[in-house]
Design an enzyme around this catalytic site. Structure first.
Site, short mmCIF file in Angstrom:
data_model
loop_
_atom_site.label_atom_id
_atom_site.label_comp_id
_atom_site.label_asym_id
_atom_site.label_seq_id
_atom_site.Cartn_x
_atom_site.Cartn_y
_atom_site.Cartn_z
N LYS A 171 10.77 6.41 -7.97
CA LYS A 171 11.11 7.56 -7.15
C LYS A 171 12.12 7.14 -6.07
O LYS A 171 12.16 5.94 -5.76
CB LYS A 171 9.86 8.18 -6.53
CG LYS A 171 9.27 7.38 -5.36
CD LYS A 171 8.16 8.13 -4.69
CE LYS A 171 8.54 8.57 -3.32
NZ LYS A 171 8.54 7.51 -2.29
N LYS A 205 -3.44 5.09 -7.61
CA LYS A 205 -4.51 4.71 -6.68
C LYS A 205 -5.85 5.16 -7.27
O LYS A 205 -5.99 6.29 -7.72
CB LYS A 205 -4.30 5.39 -5.32
CG LYS A 205 -3.11 4.83 -4.54
CD LYS A 205 -2.99 5.55 -3.21
CE LYS A 205 -1.70 5.20 -2.49
NZ LYS A 205 -1.71 3.89 -1.86
N HIS A 263 4.35 12.50 -3.46
CA HIS A 263 2.96 12.09 -3.29
C HIS A 263 2.03 13.27 -2.94
O HIS A 263 0.98 13.46 -3.56
CB HIS A 263 2.81 11.03 -2.19
CG HIS A 263 3.62 9.78 -2.44
ND1 HIS A 263 3.93 9.33 -3.70
CD2 HIS A 263 4.16 8.89 -1.59
CE1 HIS A 263 4.62 8.22 -3.60
NE2 HIS A 263 4.78 7.93 -2.33
N LYS A 353 5.11 9.11 9.88
CA LYS A 353 5.11 7.69 10.21
C LYS A 353 4.90 7.52 11.72
O LYS A 353 5.14 8.45 12.49
CB LYS A 353 6.46 7.07 9.83
CG LYS A 353 6.66 7.01 8.31
CD LYS A 353 7.66 5.96 7.91
CE LYS A 353 7.95 5.97 6.43
NZ LYS A 353 6.90 5.31 5.62
C1 BG6 Z 1 6.27 5.14 -0.51
C2 BG6 Z 1 7.18 5.62 0.59
O1 BG6 Z 1 6.48 5.90 -1.67
O2 BG6 Z 1 4.92 5.29 -0.09
C3 BG6 Z 1 6.92 4.86 1.88
O3 BG6 Z 1 8.53 5.43 0.19
C4 BG6 Z 1 5.47 4.92 2.25
O4 BG6 Z 1 7.71 5.36 2.94
C5 BG6 Z 1 4.59 4.52 1.07
O5 BG6 Z 1 5.24 4.03 3.33
C6 BG6 Z 1 3.14 4.77 1.37
O6 BG6 Z 1 2.38 4.24 0.32
P1 BG6 Z 1 0.95 3.64 0.59
O7 BG6 Z 1 0.49 3.21 -0.77
O8 BG6 Z 1 1.13 2.51 1.55
O9 BG6 Z 1 0.16 4.75 1.16
#
Ligand code: BG6
Length: 504
Positions: A171, A205, A263, A353
């Site tokens: 992605k 996950k 996501h 974030k």
């Molecule tokens: C990624 C994003 O797809 O997912 C990131 O590009 C983000 O910005 C990350 O930090 C979060 O993934 P996880 O698995 O750490 O929750």
């Protein structure tokens, strides 16, 4: 504090050896961060867990003038630093001789001739039988030259031939509806959809996969899973980290394209979809698509009421970020699904974030009881509506608070909670998302990968929001302090509906 009722640990499920087919795993962008941090540790753990067959090899490809030795040394460091399980000599000694490297520019035909020769050599040495899994760990603009180069060099087998070719694409799949369509058209001109694996690591996950099991392997929840019993749903993906060294990438995505379009919509689709006819890839993906197609289309006059965006203070000073950037690092959205099951039930999505806490969760807020039978007004107010929370990370678990009678002579109602923690119930640390997804791609199971029509449906939904904010006359992201829950407007936004954010 709610009273906690312990759930007894479950017996471990019998071990099943899931083993991939013979294959050469070819990674473009082999010297990059993703390969070192995620892909190699995932392959190493699959090897250590006995999930890879003897007939297996890894071929790295990148511009850097490396040989096998430099590649292996760098991958070893990556595994050492990022692997879920410690680097062990036995597993590494099995893994290392299977690593090979080819230097090349992705725009040059010669690169693909060298790759072809290296692949044949690996087939001879390791018995990988012509099977290829190409992983494109590269920026979106490099996808086209690679696919064209592979096709021109005859490195892509037809879909139903004796040997398989599969391609995993990282992605973001495009940056807008138009670019996603163009990318899909290009991919479709080179590969069959059955050979295309669009990765969204959230789907790998454990806890995200468990959404389906929770809903469809228990008969008690499904009857409640609709507008009659659910008041609203919240999905939060909060991170404490900032953009770090990924400023350039993030400037082109912001939170909408980085997290919400993929996501969060994937999680929403799993939570809201109808029961599929089977657990097979196309049945599941077909039902998820129906949800995405039923998302109420945002219009210019609804966006300001349904979306709040923010940017953390200090974002503009991050490396490779414009000092005048308007990329949002936080978003809160109210979304409706216009179908029979969910009509009128708001789904609140929130991602950001540099927030107060790292937490990803889905909470289903059930309707309040119609009438309180117990005691005076203030006691009635303590009868909270039930909230089923699926905690996706960290402290993975499922929580169901309910009201109970406090032992004693009065009818005093207090909150209690049934709390299942993955760590307590199952002990072992779950595999990393990439382990599961790479193994599935090697086995040819696309259930946990995004299908072309779903990717386009999610872009089609989010595009009007992106267009609305792209107009310079529109409000800019609201600044918020790192370590908070985003701009105060996000709280005001949900309170307008007389609700509160659940994840805190
Ligand atoms: C990624 C994003 O797809 O997912 C990131 O590009 C983000 O910005 C990350 O930090 C979060 O993934 P996880 O698995 O750490 O929750």
């Amino acid at each position: 504090m709610p009273t906690r009722i312990a759930v007894p640990p479950m017996p471990p499920a019998p071990a099943r050896a899931a083993i991939s087919l013979p294959v050469v795993f070819v990674v473009f962008g082999a010297t990059g961060d993703l390969t070192r941090r995620k892909l190699m540790p995932a392959l190493y753990n699959l090897a250590a867990g006995g999930h890879l067959p003897e007939e297996f090899a890894v071929l790295g490809c990148a511009r850097r003038g490396w040989g096998k030795t430099e590649f292996a040394a760098c991958m070893r460091e990556g595994v050492n630093e990022f692997s879920r399980t410690p680097l062990a000599a036995t597993a590494w000694n099995w893994f290392e001789p299977r690593l090979e490297f080819v230097t090349g520019d992705f725009n040059e035909a010669a690169t693909y001739s060298r790759l072809g020769a290296a692949l044949e050599e690996l087939d001879r040495a390791h018995g990988t039988a012509g099977n290829r899994l190409f992983y494109l760990a590269v920026p979106p603009d490099e996808v086209e030259p690679i696919l064209i180069g592979l096709r021109a060099a005859g490195l892509i087998s037809p879909p139903n031939g004796p040997a398989f070719t599969r391609v995993i694409l990282e992605k973001p799949f495009g940056l807008s509806l138009d670019t996603a369509r163009a990318l899909n058209a290009l991919v479709g001109s080179v590969l069959d959809e059955s050979q295309t694996f669009r990765i969204d690591h959230y789907l790998g996950k454990e806890t995200v996969q468990n959404i389906m099991v929770f809903r469809f392997a228990n008969s008690i929840f499904e009857p409640l899973w609709n507008r009659k019993y659910v008041d609203h749903v919240q999905i939060t993906a909060a991170e404490t980290v900032g953009v770090g060294s990924r400023g350039k990438f993030y400037e082109s995505t912001g939170v909408m394209r980085d997290i919400v379009q993929n996501h969060l919509l994937e999680v929403l689709a799993l939570c809201a979809m109808e029961p599929p006819n089977s657990g097979l890839a196309d049945d599941v993906r077909g039902e998820k698509l129906q949800v995405l197609k039923a998302l109420r289309r945002p219009w210019a006059d609804t966006v300001p009421n349904d979306v709040v965006v923010g940017q953390y203070a200090g974002y503009r000073a991050e490396p490779n970020v414009s000092p005048a950037s308007v990329a949002p690092t936080f978003a809160a959205l109210r979304v409706y699904i216009d179908n029979w099951r969910w009509q009128g039930v708001p789904f609140y999505l929130r991602a950001g974030k540099r927030l107060a806490k790292r937490v990803t969760e889905v909470s289903f807020h059930m309707q309040p009881i119609p009438l309180s039978l117990f005691g005076s007004g203030d006691i009635c107010e303590r009868v909270e509506p039930n909230v089923i929370t699926l905690r996706l990370q960290p402290e993975e678990g499922i929580q169901l608070p309910f009201s109970a009678k406090l032992p004693g002579h009065d009818f005093t109602v207090v909150p209690a909670a049934m709390d299942m923690s993955y760590a307590e119930a199952f002990g072992a640390e779950p595999p990393e998302a990439y382990e599961r997804l790479l193994l599935d791609a090697m086995r040819g199971d696309a259930t946990l990968f995004s299908r072309r029509d779903a990717v386009e449906a999610s872009w089609a939904w989010i595009q009007p929001i992106l267009d609305w904010f792209a107009d310079e006359a529109r409000p800019r992201p609201i600044p918020y302090e790192p370590g908070t829950w985003g701009p105060a407007e996000a709280d005001a936004f949900i309170r307008r509906d007389r609700r509160e954010w659940h994840a805190r």
